[in-house]
Design a protein around this motif. Structure first.
Motif, PDB file in Angstrom:
ATOM      1  N   ALA A 144       0.812  -1.227   0.000  1.00  0.00           N
ATOM      2  CA  ALA A 144       0.000   0.000   0.000  1.00  0.00           C
ATOM      3  C   ALA A 144       0.835   1.262   0.000  1.00  0.00           C
ATOM      4  CB  ALA A 144      -0.937  -0.003   1.212  1.00  0.00           C
ATOM      5  N   ALA A 201      -2.858   5.439  -0.211  1.00  0.00           N
ATOM      6  CA  ALA A 201      -3.284   4.106   0.226  1.00  0.00           C
ATOM      7  C   ALA A 201      -2.686   3.762   1.584  1.00  0.00           C
ATOM      8  CB  ALA A 201      -2.889   3.056  -0.813  1.00  0.00           C
ATOM      9  N   THR A 204      -4.556   5.676   4.234  1.00  0.00           N
ATOM     10  CA  THR A 204      -5.853   5.052   4.490  1.00  0.00           C
ATOM     11  C   THR A 204      -5.698   3.806   5.345  1.00  0.00           C
ATOM     12  OG1 THR A 204      -6.750   5.889   2.407  1.00  0.00           O
ATOM     13  CG2 THR A 204      -7.861   3.984   3.387  1.00  0.00           C
ATOM     14  N   VAL A 231      -8.409   0.561   0.700  1.00  0.00           N
ATOM     15  CA  VAL A 231      -6.964   0.730   0.495  1.00  0.00           C
ATOM     16  C   VAL A 231      -6.607   0.455  -0.956  1.00  0.00           C
ATOM     17  CG1 VAL A 231      -4.670  -0.142   1.122  1.00  0.00           C
ATOM     18  CG2 VAL A 231      -6.427   0.186   2.894  1.00  0.00           C
ATOM     19  N   ARG A 232      -7.154  -0.629  -1.503  1.00  0.00           N
ATOM     20  CA  ARG A 232      -6.841  -1.009  -2.878  1.00  0.00           C
ATOM     21  C   ARG A 232      -7.299   0.055  -3.869  1.00  0.00           C
ATOM     22  NH1 ARG A 232      -2.803  -3.268  -5.024  1.00  0.00           N
ATOM     23  NH2 ARG A 232      -3.180  -3.231  -7.252  1.00  0.00           N
ATOM     24  N   GLU A 281      -7.389   3.216  -3.415  1.00  0.00           N
ATOM     25  CA  GLU A 281      -6.420   4.315  -3.395  1.00  0.00           C
ATOM     26  C   GLU A 281      -5.164   3.957  -4.182  1.00  0.00           C
ATOM     27  OE1 GLU A 281      -6.598   7.725  -1.634  1.00  0.00           O
ATOM     28  OE2 GLU A 281      -8.371   6.907  -2.638  1.00  0.00           O
ATOM     29  N   VAL A 282      -4.725   2.697  -4.079  1.00  0.00           N
ATOM     30  CA  VAL A 282      -3.578   2.249  -4.886  1.00  0.00           C
ATOM     31  C   VAL A 282      -3.877   2.425  -6.369  1.00  0.00           C
ATOM     32  CG1 VAL A 282      -2.212   0.237  -5.578  1.00  0.00           C
ATOM     33  CG2 VAL A 282      -2.725   0.625  -3.151  1.00  0.00           C
TER      34      VAL A 282
END
Length: 553
Positions: free
Chosen positions: A251, A261, A264, A346-347, A349-350
């Motif tokens: 992340a 990420a 977050t 989170v994903r 945001e990546v």
């Protein structure tokens, strides 16, 4: 009878030292004699700082102490910056320097009024700093140095040896006392299981993985831990290579500039498992700043125990490698479940950052002077998965490889941070190639940093090593110049007369390639990486280029 220096060289060889990095003087040629006579390589650097950097690099890559040798006085103090850097990087190394006799007059050659000034100078930047004025203590002292450098949190050791001992015949008893190694206590599996309970029962949990994992060579086990927990992984800013960046759980990093990420993951977590991060370090303080007040943080790291700089429900201070292995075993048998919505947030945001970065790249792909993002993108495309990057203070070797490069192998980004000296990459790249001649090594450095270490191109020629040095040539100390602009400071003392670095490289006996157009980047990188000699790419860079962390994050 043999000189004390030859005894030192013999002891080094007996401890498995096959190469030492030196800038010799009349006081230390005997050490070179002793090592050379026993088949060791004595590799000359062009400055004592660079010799220390090479020893530091050896330690980071192998886990065994790198050895540097300097003369008394300025030789030792010139190396101090490199030793301090090794300390912040938790790198095992041993610096051996000549020192003056204890009864030497004041203001003697290589001396000041205190004949123990080198020992005192190195004390804050080493795990142990000592001087030897009795030849019977040589074996004991060196054996202890190897033990201390590698036991617990690795780090550097300073040994000053009386110049009279080094230069003259001495008697060293065959039965000289060799102290037994005191291993780091292994933490019980039950204690680790109890500490992990806070993480196992949390629904929103993540990992915070620092350089200690690389120093313990425990990356594979950490990947298994992350997969068992199905938890996002965040790394401290300066060690993005502590976890494979192409893994779907990665992340990003936090510290100075935070990947969205990573922010977050930490802000929403109710439990964090921190691996290989000193509990009282700046990196631990960053973790505390990015997490909620009621978060449960469990630390696993090497001793000694330090008062945590952030919230901690458990601190396991023991031999880190075995502790991580035990944690892997425990979590494989049952790790609970991570909240799906948390993982998805989170994903997302990546993926958003990846999309925005691709758009930024297309925007600047054809501009001149060349945008650094274009260089970093081309490098990732043409280099091997396990390419090793060396980086410097500043934008070229710091901000850009931290922000955008994807480290697919752990322990593959060697840099001068957190001590943050300039001139690190070229000597580090030389040492990396001496450790593993078949691995691609790329040095990232600005023109300012390059002017501090270009003399080590001579070492590359002498050792026939074939690293690639990419110089971001923008005619400025770019990071500071940008800081002056943003802060309304006077823009002074940050311009560098534009240097023809490609021609300079040729003068040193290596290949120089000037790159001034974006479409020249990829073929130049491909040519350089395939060459069987050191190649310097002189890349004309846009000094106004906005960092990804400023533009997107």
């Amino acid at each position: 009878m043999t000189t004390g220096g030859e005894v030192v060289g013999t002891i080094l060889a007996e401890h498995g030292i096959s190469q030492a990095y030196v800038l010799l003087g009349n006081q230390t040629v005997t050490i070179a004699d002793g090592l050379h006579e026993r088949g060791g390589d004595v590799i000359s650097a062009r400055h004592e700082y660079n010799a220390a950097v090479m020893a530091d690099t050896y330690g980071r890559l192998t886990g065994d102490p790198g050895v540097a040798v300097t003369v008394a006085g300025p030789g030792g103090t010139n190396a101090l910056t490199g030793v301090a850097q090794a300390y912040t990087a938790a790198s095992p190394m041993i610096l051996i320097s000549a020192v003056l006799p204890e009864d030497e007059h004041t203001e003697a050659l290589h001396g000041v009024d205190d004949q123990h000034f080198l020992r005192k100078a190195f004390e804050p930047a080493t795990k142990w700093s000592t001087q030897v004025h009795d030849p019977s203590q040589l074996k004991t002292t060196l054996a202890r140095a190897f033990d201390i450098a590698t036991r617990g949190r690795p780090g550097p050791v300073f040994i000053g040896v009386d110049e009279d001992i080094l230069q003259h015949d001495v008697e060293v008893p065959d039965d000289a006392s060799i102290p037994a190694s005191h291993g780091v206590p292994r933490v019980s599996e039950n204690a680790i299981a109890a500490a992990l309970e806070s993480v196992r029962t949390a629904e929103r949990r993540c990992l915070y993985v620092g350089k200690g994992v690389s120093r313990a060579f425990a990356a594979e086990a950490v990947v298994d831990i992350a997969e068992s927990l199905d938890a996002p992984v965040v790394c401290p800013r300066h060690y993005p290579d502590s976890f494979p960046n192409d893994h779907p759980l990665f992340a990003g990093t936090v510290g100075m500039s935070d990947h969205p990420a990573a922010s977050t993951a930490l802000a929403s977590a109710n439990a964090v498992l921190s691996l290989g991060v000193r509990t009282n370090s700046h990196e631990a303080a960053v973790l505390g700043d990015r997490t909620a007040d009621d978060v449960r943080i469990v630390y696993l790291d090497d001793p000694p125990y330090e008062f945590p700089a952030s919230t901690a429900v458990e601190v396991i201070a023991g031999d880190l490698g075995p502790a991580i292995e035990d944690a892997r075993t425990i979590l494989e048998s049952g790790a609970g479940e991570t909240d799906a919505a948390y993982r998805q947030a989170v994903r997302e945001e990546v993926e958003r950052v990846e999309t925005d970065m691709s758009a930024y790249l297309e925007e600047v792909r054809s501009q001149t002077p060349i945008h650094p993002l274009v260089v970093m993108d081309a490098l990732r495309e043409v280099a091997d998965d396990d390419v090793l990057l060396t980086g410097d203070a500043g934008a070229a070797g710091g901000a850009w490889p931290n922000d955008v490069f994807e480290y697919r192998e752990t322990n593959s980004f060697l840099h001068s941070r957190l001590y943050d000296s300039m001139g690190f990459p070229v000597p580090a790249g030389n040492a990396a190639k001496l450790v593993d001649a078949d691995r691609q090594v790329v040095n990232l450095i600005g023109d300012g940093g390059f002017l501090m270490c270009n003399m080590e191109l001579v070492t590359a020629v002498e050792t026939e090593t074939d690293a690639v040095t990419i110089v971001f040539n923008d005619g400025k100390y770019g990071m500071i110049w940008n800081y002056q602009q943003r802060g309304n400071h006077a823009e002074i003392a940050t311009d560098i007369p534009l240097v023809d670095i490609a021609t300079m490289a040729e003068a040193f006996g290596v290949r120089g390639i000037r790159v001034s157009e974006p479409d020249e980047i990829r073929p130049a990188l491909t040519e350089a990486l395939k060459a069987d000699e050191h190649v310097v790419l002189d890349v004309r860079i846009d000094p106004t280029a906005e960092y990804v962390s400023q533009r997107i994050w």
